[in-house]
Design a protein around this motif. Structure first.
Motif, PDB file in Angstrom:
ATOM      1  N   ALA A   1       2.677   2.318 -10.696  1.00 60.11           N
ATOM      2  CA  ALA A   1       2.252   3.197  -9.244  1.00 60.11           C
ATOM      3  C   ALA A   1       3.050   4.407  -9.322  1.00 60.11           C
ATOM      4  O   ALA A   1       4.268   4.328  -9.789  1.00 60.11           O
ATOM      5  CB  ALA A   1       2.751   2.235  -8.192  1.00 60.11           C
ATOM      6  N   PRO A   2       2.818   5.465  -8.759  1.00 56.31           N
ATOM      7  CA  PRO A   2       3.531   6.744  -8.950  1.00 56.31           C
ATOM      8  C   PRO A   2       4.616   6.385  -7.633  1.00 56.31           C
ATOM      9  O   PRO A   2       4.210   5.909  -6.618  1.00 56.31           O
ATOM     10  CB  PRO A   2       2.473   7.641  -8.222  1.00 56.31           C
ATOM     11  CG  PRO A   2       1.453   7.014  -7.611  1.00 56.31           C
ATOM     12  CD  PRO A   2       1.328   5.489  -8.447  1.00 56.31           C
ATOM     13  N   PHE A   3       5.746   6.860  -7.981  1.00 55.98           N
ATOM     14  CA  PHE A   3       6.604   6.686  -7.101  1.00 55.98           C
ATOM     15  C   PHE A   3       7.574   7.782  -6.893  1.00 55.98           C
ATOM     16  O   PHE A   3       8.757   8.024  -7.770  1.00 55.98           O
ATOM     17  CB  PHE A   3       7.526   5.363  -7.398  1.00 55.98           C
ATOM     18  CG  PHE A   3       8.398   4.548  -6.458  1.00 55.98           C
ATOM     19  CD1 PHE A   3       7.597   3.873  -5.412  1.00 55.98           C
ATOM     20  CD2 PHE A   3       9.806   4.288  -6.548  1.00 55.98           C
ATOM     21  CE1 PHE A   3       8.525   3.258  -4.475  1.00 55.98           C
ATOM     22  CE2 PHE A   3      10.560   3.939  -5.553  1.00 55.98           C
ATOM     23  CZ  PHE A   3       9.702   3.154  -4.549  1.00 55.98           C
ATOM     24  N   ALA A   4       7.486   8.494  -5.819  1.00 58.06           N
ATOM     25  CA  ALA A   4       8.480   9.750  -5.697  1.00 58.06           C
ATOM     26  C   ALA A   4       9.653   9.434  -4.954  1.00 58.06           C
ATOM     27  O   ALA A   4       9.755   8.377  -4.183  1.00 58.06           O
ATOM     28  CB  ALA A   4       7.317  10.614  -4.751  1.00 58.06           C
TER      29      ALA A   4
ATOM     30  N   ALA B   1      13.239   2.454   5.887  1.00 58.65           N
ATOM     31  CA  ALA B   1      14.497   1.801   4.908  1.00 58.65           C
ATOM     32  C   ALA B   1      14.883   2.958   3.769  1.00 58.65           C
ATOM     33  O   ALA B   1      16.134   3.032   3.742  1.00 58.65           O
ATOM     34  CB  ALA B   1      13.993   0.653   4.187  1.00 58.65           C
ATOM     35  N   ARG B   2      14.096   3.628   3.190  1.00 56.57           N
ATOM     36  CA  ARG B   2      14.445   4.363   2.243  1.00 56.57           C
ATOM     37  C   ARG B   2      15.107   5.875   2.758  1.00 56.57           C
ATOM     38  O   ARG B   2      16.223   6.341   2.383  1.00 56.57           O
ATOM     39  CB  ARG B   2      13.360   4.906   1.493  1.00 56.57           C
ATOM     40  CG  ARG B   2      12.642   3.638   0.674  1.00 56.57           C
ATOM     41  CD  ARG B   2      11.491   4.329  -0.082  1.00 56.57           C
ATOM     42  NE  ARG B   2      11.859   4.891  -1.449  1.00 56.57           N
ATOM     43  CZ  ARG B   2      11.060   5.887  -1.889  1.00 56.57           C
ATOM     44  NH1 ARG B   2      10.017   6.431  -1.486  1.00 56.57           N
ATOM     45  NH2 ARG B   2      11.410   6.387  -2.975  1.00 56.57           N
ATOM     46  N   MET B   3      14.573   6.288   4.043  1.00 55.04           N
ATOM     47  CA  MET B   3      15.231   7.416   4.601  1.00 55.04           C
ATOM     48  C   MET B   3      16.509   7.115   5.283  1.00 55.04           C
ATOM     49  O   MET B   3      17.421   8.062   5.325  1.00 55.04           O
ATOM     50  CB  MET B   3      14.347   7.911   5.596  1.00 55.04           C
ATOM     51  CG  MET B   3      12.992   8.568   4.842  1.00 55.04           C
ATOM     52  SD  MET B   3      11.552   8.962   6.107  1.00 55.04           S
ATOM     53  CE  MET B   3      12.415  10.431   6.642  1.00 55.04           C
TER      54      MET B   3
ATOM     55  N   ASP C   1       0.949  -1.016  -0.099  1.00 55.41           N
ATOM     56  CA  ASP C   1      -0.181  -0.022  -0.002  1.00 55.41           C
ATOM     57  C   ASP C   1       0.884   1.218   0.027  1.00 55.41           C
ATOM     58  O   ASP C   1       0.503   2.142  -0.767  1.00 55.41           O
ATOM     59  CB  ASP C   1      -0.946   0.059   1.179  1.00 55.41           C
ATOM     60  CG  ASP C   1      -2.023  -1.139   1.205  1.00 55.41           C
ATOM     61  OD1 ASP C   1      -2.076  -1.600   0.280  1.00 55.41           O
ATOM     62  OD2 ASP C   1      -2.507  -1.305   2.218  1.00 55.41           O
ATOM     63  N   GLU C   2       1.914   1.153   0.695  1.00 52.59           N
ATOM     64  CA  GLU C   2       2.963   2.401   0.759  1.00 52.59           C
ATOM     65  C   GLU C   2       3.636   2.622  -0.300  1.00 52.59           C
ATOM     66  O   GLU C   2       3.897   3.953  -0.941  1.00 52.59           O
ATOM     67  CB  GLU C   2       3.805   2.299   1.981  1.00 52.59           C
ATOM     68  CG  GLU C   2       3.045   2.275   3.373  1.00 52.59           C
ATOM     69  CD  GLU C   2       3.958   2.537   4.669  1.00 52.59           C
ATOM     70  OE1 GLU C   2       4.956   1.688   4.468  1.00 52.59           O
ATOM     71  OE2 GLU C   2       3.821   3.208   5.672  1.00 52.59           O
ATOM     72  N   ALA C   3       3.978   1.746  -0.902  1.00 56.18           N
ATOM     73  CA  ALA C   3       4.933   1.492  -2.046  1.00 56.18           C
ATOM     74  C   ALA C   3       4.233   2.159  -3.399  1.00 56.18           C
ATOM     75  O   ALA C   3       4.686   2.469  -3.988  1.00 56.18           O
ATOM     76  CB  ALA C   3       5.516   0.196  -2.578  1.00 56.18           C
TER      77      ALA C   3
ATOM     78  N   ALA D   1       8.630  -2.379  -3.792  1.00 53.88           N
ATOM     79  CA  ALA D   1       8.617  -1.161  -4.357  1.00 53.88           C
ATOM     80  C   ALA D   1       8.920  -1.240  -5.932  1.00 53.88           C
ATOM     81  O   ALA D   1       8.097  -0.407  -6.551  1.00 53.88           O
ATOM     82  CB  ALA D   1       9.608  -0.016  -3.669  1.00 53.88           C
ATOM     83  N   GLU D   2       9.818  -2.006  -6.258  1.00 53.05           N
ATOM     84  CA  GLU D   2       9.906  -2.014  -7.780  1.00 53.05           C
ATOM     85  C   GLU D   2       9.006  -2.616  -8.481  1.00 53.05           C
ATOM     86  O   GLU D   2       8.656  -2.311  -9.611  1.00 53.05           O
ATOM     87  CB  GLU D   2      11.435  -2.652  -7.846  1.00 53.05           C
ATOM     88  CG  GLU D   2      11.748  -2.816  -9.411  1.00 53.05           C
ATOM     89  CD  GLU D   2      12.355  -1.619 -10.023  1.00 53.05           C
ATOM     90  OE1 GLU D   2      12.548  -1.683 -11.272  1.00 53.05           O
ATOM     91  OE2 GLU D   2      12.276  -0.400  -9.273  1.00 53.05           O
TER      92      GLU D   2
END
Length: 293
Positions: free
Chosen positions: A177-180, A223-225, A114-116, A169-170
């Motif tokens: 999906a939009p992926f900022a 993880a990203r931050m 959902d978040e990705a 995410a990939e």
């Protein structure tokens, strides 16, 4: 078949068990299998996992339906196929084939999906169910998981969760999906607290979820931050901390390799040695001799 059966559970049943060549399933976070199957029909019942398959051989015609409509393709070595959860797959493969699979139990990963996808894609609407696809990002993450499972026996919860976030995410990005991009890293206080938590708990199988909770973030965003702030993923940073501590113990103590391994979070001296050689380009014993000359 009972509800909520996973891919690993299904392959352990009946004649399917004879096809399994390797099983690497750390807890219930993901399931990893290597399966060698003969040519012919290879159906899968509705399972509770979102399943990523990688063709290890290629060159075979693959046809059927894995959740996105009928496809008929010539597979390529290293290509990925995605299988929808809760869907009866009907697949035919013309040659003997070797597959590696990574199964995501939706009960553990729905929030990440959902978040990705920023809530704009459901698991039923992923566009990758139809035929094969390639992704250097997924290939690298999956390979690292598999290699570390060989080296460490069971990859850490931190590695598995972080790799899973990256792969999903990939998958969402490739499905449209939009992926900022990441906007900034961790707040300084959050970075300090998470790094200190890693240092204090080097000997434990610390999880991504625990670190994320310390920073008051979801595992996906943490993880990203963290990578944005520190320059490497959390699992890599934890390994660096463990190697630093192992060097210190080799230099300053008479502890055995097994004792040092346990101090820094590895199950044995052999596992420590494999990781140490990768990072230090020499064995722990060689390092100890050099620093004590």
């Amino acid at each position: 078949m009972p509800a909520n059966v996973s891919l690993s559970q299904w392959f352990r049943q009946g004649e399917q068990a004879s096809y399994v060549r390797a099983t690497k399933s750390p807890g219930q976070i993901v399931g990893m299998l290597e399966v060698a199957r003969p040519a012919g029909d290879t159906p899968l019942p509705p399972l509770s996992d979102l399943i990523l398959f990688q063709d290890q051989l290629g060159g075979s015609r693959v046809s059927g339906n894995s959740g996105g409509g009928h496809f008929n393709v010539i597979s390529e070595q290293g290509a990925f196929f995605l299988g929808a959860p809760n869907f009866a797959h009907s697949i035919h493969v013309e040659r003997n084939h070797l597959l590696r699979s990574l199964a995501f139990p939706l009960s553990n990963w729905q929030t990440v999906l959902d978040e990705a996808s920023e809530g704009q894609l459901s698991v039923e609407r992923l566009s990758l169910y139809k035929g094969f696809f390639h992704s250097p990002t997924i290939r690298s993450a999956f390979k690292n998981l598999w290699v570390l499972a060989d080296e460490e026996g069971a990859p850490s919860r931190l590695l598995v969760r972080a790799a899973g976030c990256e792969i999903l995410a990939e998958i969402c990005r490739l499905s449209g999906a939009p992926f900022a991009p990441v906007n900034g890293g961790l707040a300084p206080w959050a970075q300090r607290r998470c790094v200190e938590m890693m240092r204090v708990r080097l000997s434990e199988d610390i999880s991504l979820d625990e670190l994320a909770a310390e920073a008051k973030l979801s595992p996906f965003h943490f993880a990203r931050m963290f990578k944005q702030s520190v320059g490497v993923p959390p699992r890599v940073y934890l390994t660096q901390l463990r190697m630093e501590k192992a060097c210190e113990l080799l230099r300053l103590t008479e502890l055995s390799m097994n004792e040092i391994a346990l101090e820094v979070g590895y199950s044995s001296g052999q596992v420590l040695a494999r990781t140490f050689i990768k990072y230090q380009r020499r064995s722990p014993s060689e390092y100890r001799r050099l620093v004590r000359v």
